[in-house]
Design an enzyme around this catalytic site. Structure first.
Site, PDB file in Angstrom:
ATOM      1  CB  THR A 107       3.447  -6.386   3.093  1.00  0.00           C
ATOM      2  OG1 THR A 107       3.621  -5.220   4.147  1.00  0.00           O
ATOM      3  CG2 THR A 107       2.267  -7.272   3.716  1.00  0.00           C
ATOM      4  CE  LYS A 152       1.552  -5.378   7.185  1.00  0.00           C
ATOM      5  NZ  LYS A 152       1.839  -4.053   7.211  1.00  0.00           N
ATOM      6  CE  LYS A 172       1.419  -6.284  -0.666  1.00  0.00           C
ATOM      7  NZ  LYS A 172       2.282  -5.396  -0.611  1.00  0.00           N
TER       8      LYS A 172
HETATM    9  P1  NAD Z   1       5.481   2.295  -3.118  1.00  0.00           P
HETATM   10  O1  NAD Z   1       4.818   1.850  -4.616  1.00  0.00           O
HETATM   11  O2  NAD Z   1       5.397   3.682  -2.872  1.00  0.00           O
HETATM   12  O3  NAD Z   1       6.960   1.973  -3.232  1.00  0.00           O
HETATM   13  C1  NAD Z   1       7.521   0.917  -4.103  1.00  0.00           C
HETATM   14  C2  NAD Z   1       8.560   1.243  -4.977  1.00  0.00           C
HETATM   15  O4  NAD Z   1       9.294   0.176  -5.226  1.00  0.00           O
HETATM   16  C3  NAD Z   1       8.407   2.108  -6.074  1.00  0.00           C
HETATM   17  O5  NAD Z   1       9.008   3.233  -5.729  1.00  0.00           O
HETATM   18  C4  NAD Z   1       8.755   1.400  -7.218  1.00  0.00           C
HETATM   19  O6  NAD Z   1       9.292   2.463  -8.210  1.00  0.00           O
HETATM   20  C5  NAD Z   1       9.894   0.660  -6.496  1.00  0.00           C
HETATM   21  N1  NAD Z   1      10.207  -0.560  -7.273  1.00  0.00           N
HETATM   22  C6  NAD Z   1       9.334  -1.336  -8.008  1.00  0.00           C
HETATM   23  N2  NAD Z   1      10.204  -2.541  -8.859  1.00  0.00           N
HETATM   24  C7  NAD Z   1      11.521  -2.136  -8.154  1.00  0.00           C
HETATM   25  C8  NAD Z   1      12.720  -2.880  -8.432  1.00  0.00           C
HETATM   26  N3  NAD Z   1      12.810  -3.994  -9.130  1.00  0.00           N
HETATM   27  N4  NAD Z   1      13.704  -2.420  -7.728  1.00  0.00           N
HETATM   28  C9  NAD Z   1      13.674  -1.337  -6.969  1.00  0.00           C
HETATM   29  N5  NAD Z   1      12.572  -0.532  -6.807  1.00  0.00           N
HETATM   30  C10 NAD Z   1      11.535  -1.219  -7.229  1.00  0.00           C
HETATM   31  O7  NAD Z   1       4.773   1.416  -2.052  1.00  0.00           O
HETATM   32  P2  NAD Z   1       5.138   1.584  -0.573  1.00  0.00           P
HETATM   33  O8  NAD Z   1       3.690   2.231  -0.140  1.00  0.00           O
HETATM   34  O9  NAD Z   1       6.240   2.142  -0.063  1.00  0.00           O
HETATM   35  O10 NAD Z   1       4.904  -0.047   0.262  1.00  0.00           O
HETATM   36  C11 NAD Z   1       6.142  -0.778  -0.176  1.00  0.00           C
HETATM   37  C12 NAD Z   1       5.745  -2.090   0.808  1.00  0.00           C
HETATM   38  O11 NAD Z   1       5.514  -1.649   2.052  1.00  0.00           O
HETATM   39  C13 NAD Z   1       4.616  -2.572   0.120  1.00  0.00           C
HETATM   40  O12 NAD Z   1       4.878  -4.235   0.215  1.00  0.00           O
HETATM   41  C14 NAD Z   1       3.512  -2.278   1.161  1.00  0.00           C
HETATM   42  O13 NAD Z   1       2.583  -3.226   1.143  1.00  0.00           O
HETATM   43  C15 NAD Z   1       4.264  -2.258   2.301  1.00  0.00           C
HETATM   44  N6  NAD Z   1       3.709  -1.340   3.297  1.00  0.00           N
HETATM   45  C16 NAD Z   1       3.178  -0.052   2.993  1.00  0.00           C
HETATM   46  C17 NAD Z   1       2.402   0.580   4.101  1.00  0.00           C
HETATM   47  C18 NAD Z   1       1.823   1.978   3.604  1.00  0.00           C
HETATM   48  O14 NAD Z   1       1.448   2.542   4.420  1.00  0.00           O
HETATM   49  N7  NAD Z   1       2.232   2.647   2.360  1.00  0.00           N
HETATM   50  C19 NAD Z   1       2.510   0.316   5.306  1.00  0.00           C
HETATM   51  C20 NAD Z   1       3.211  -1.145   5.766  1.00  0.00           C
HETATM   52  C21 NAD Z   1       3.481  -1.885   4.777  1.00  0.00           C
END
Ligand code: NAD
EC number: 1.1.1.31
Length: 289
Positions: free
Chosen positions: A93, A168, A243
């Site tokens: 997102t 979104k 966010k």
């Molecule tokens: P998270 O923090 O659990 O996962 C993100 C991952 O990206 C982490 O494991 C981190 O180590 C990794 N990362 C960071 N830099 C990196 C790089 N350069 N290369 C590879 N990996 C890297 O976050 P999440 O909850 O999985 O969310 C991910 C995305 O999805 C966000 O943009 C969030 O807004 C969106 N989202 C989350 C949810 C939710 O309920 N958690 C729902 C819809 C959308």
């Protein structure tokens, strides 16, 4: 079956990548956090020490990362290391402007690219029932379908680059306003001596009905599965709503759009998120009492 590089194996990316493995795809993953790598390997994802190595044989590259600047940095690293003809899908997102910039960056290197943010949370990611909102060309969308389907309950092509992120932020801005309005109604009803159940029964059968009351009812009782029955454990965490509202406000300001209620909702959630980020966003009702 397809060789897919999956970059970002966190709360969302980990289970999404696992569902691609279950569907028979070969998944090459990268994440800088060792615990995420370990969990991914247990789910059949072959992990690599860098993103550049993970994309080396990819036909599709999916990213699921915390924010737009991380996605941009990652694309700059991998765009010269990915096989010709690969399709890029970013499911993070991020802002509409960042999504369009990233799409252009990929196009400048000769790649098709889609923004494909999701809703449905970790539960939907695990169950393979996420809703994907997709922006990009018709051709790229058709090419992405079979990759998205094992992770999806619904896949909607919203328009050109950035349209997925636009959909979104618009949806979540509506949701934030509705959740606050529903909270206000329950507080007003309490003060007027009306029971929660009576108000719930009336609204859900009338014109005020919406997901914020029907499913995410902010008082315990009428909907036993709503977070209000469970000390506001998410659900959809206030930090994530905050966010998304920040991204909505970026879009409001860069497009010159008028959104007085959305802007007020963003202010209310920004203040609430400072100390309550881990609570479900329906807990906003506690600030209204
Ligand atoms: P998270 O923090 O659990 O996962 C993100 C991952 O990206 C982490 O494991 C981190 O180590 C990794 N990362 C960071 N830099 C990196 C790089 N350069 N290369 C590879 N990996 C890297 O976050 P999440 O909850 O999985 O969310 C991910 C995305 O999805 C966000 O943009 C969030 O807004 C969106 N989202 C989350 C949810 C939710 O309920 N958690 C729902 C819809 C959308």
């Amino acid at each position: 079956m397809t060789t897919i590089a999956f970059l970002g194996l966190g709360n969302m990316g980990g289970p999404m990548a696992a569902n691609l493995v279950s569907a028979g795809h070969t998944v090459h993953g990268f994440d800088p956090v060792p615990d995420a790598v370990k969990a991914a390997e247990e789910n059949g994802i072959a992990t690599f020490p860098s993103a550049i190595e993970a994309v080396a044989a990819a036909e599709v590259v999916i990213s699921m990362l915390p924010n737009g600047s991380i996605v941009k940095d990652l694309y700059r690293d991998i765009l010269t290391a990915t096989p010709t003809g690969a399709l890029f899908i970013d499911s993070s997102t991020i802002s509409v402007d960042d999504a369009r910039e990233i799409n252009q960056l990929a196009a400048d290197h000769g790649y098709a690219q889609l923004d494909a943010p999701v809703s449905g949370g970790v539960k939907g990611a695990t169950a393979g029932t996420l809703a994907f909102m997709v922006g990009g060309t018709e051709e790229a969308f058709s090419a992405a379908r079979s990759t998205l389907e094992p992770m999806a309950g619904k896949v909607i092509h919203c328009g050109d680059a950035g349209a997925g992120q636009a959909a979104k932020v618009c949806n979540n801005m509506v949701l934030a306003v509705q959740q606050i309005a529903v909270g206000e109604a329950f507080v007003l009803a309490e003060k007027l001596g009306l029971s929660d159940q009576a108000l719930y029964d009336v609204i859900t059968g009338a014109t005020g009905n919406c997901w914020a009351v029907q499913t995410n009812c902010p008082v315990p009782g009428p909907v036993p599965t709503s977070p209000a029955n469970n000390e506001f454990r998410p659900g959809f965490a206030t930090a994530l709503m905050n966010k998304d509202l920040g991204l909505a406000m970026d879009a409001v300001s860069s497009s010159g759009s008028a959104a007085p209620l959305g802007t007020h909702a963003a202010e209310i959630y920004r203040a609430f998120a400072a100390d309550n980020g881990a609570l479900d966003f329906s807990a906003i009702i506690t600030t209204l009492r």
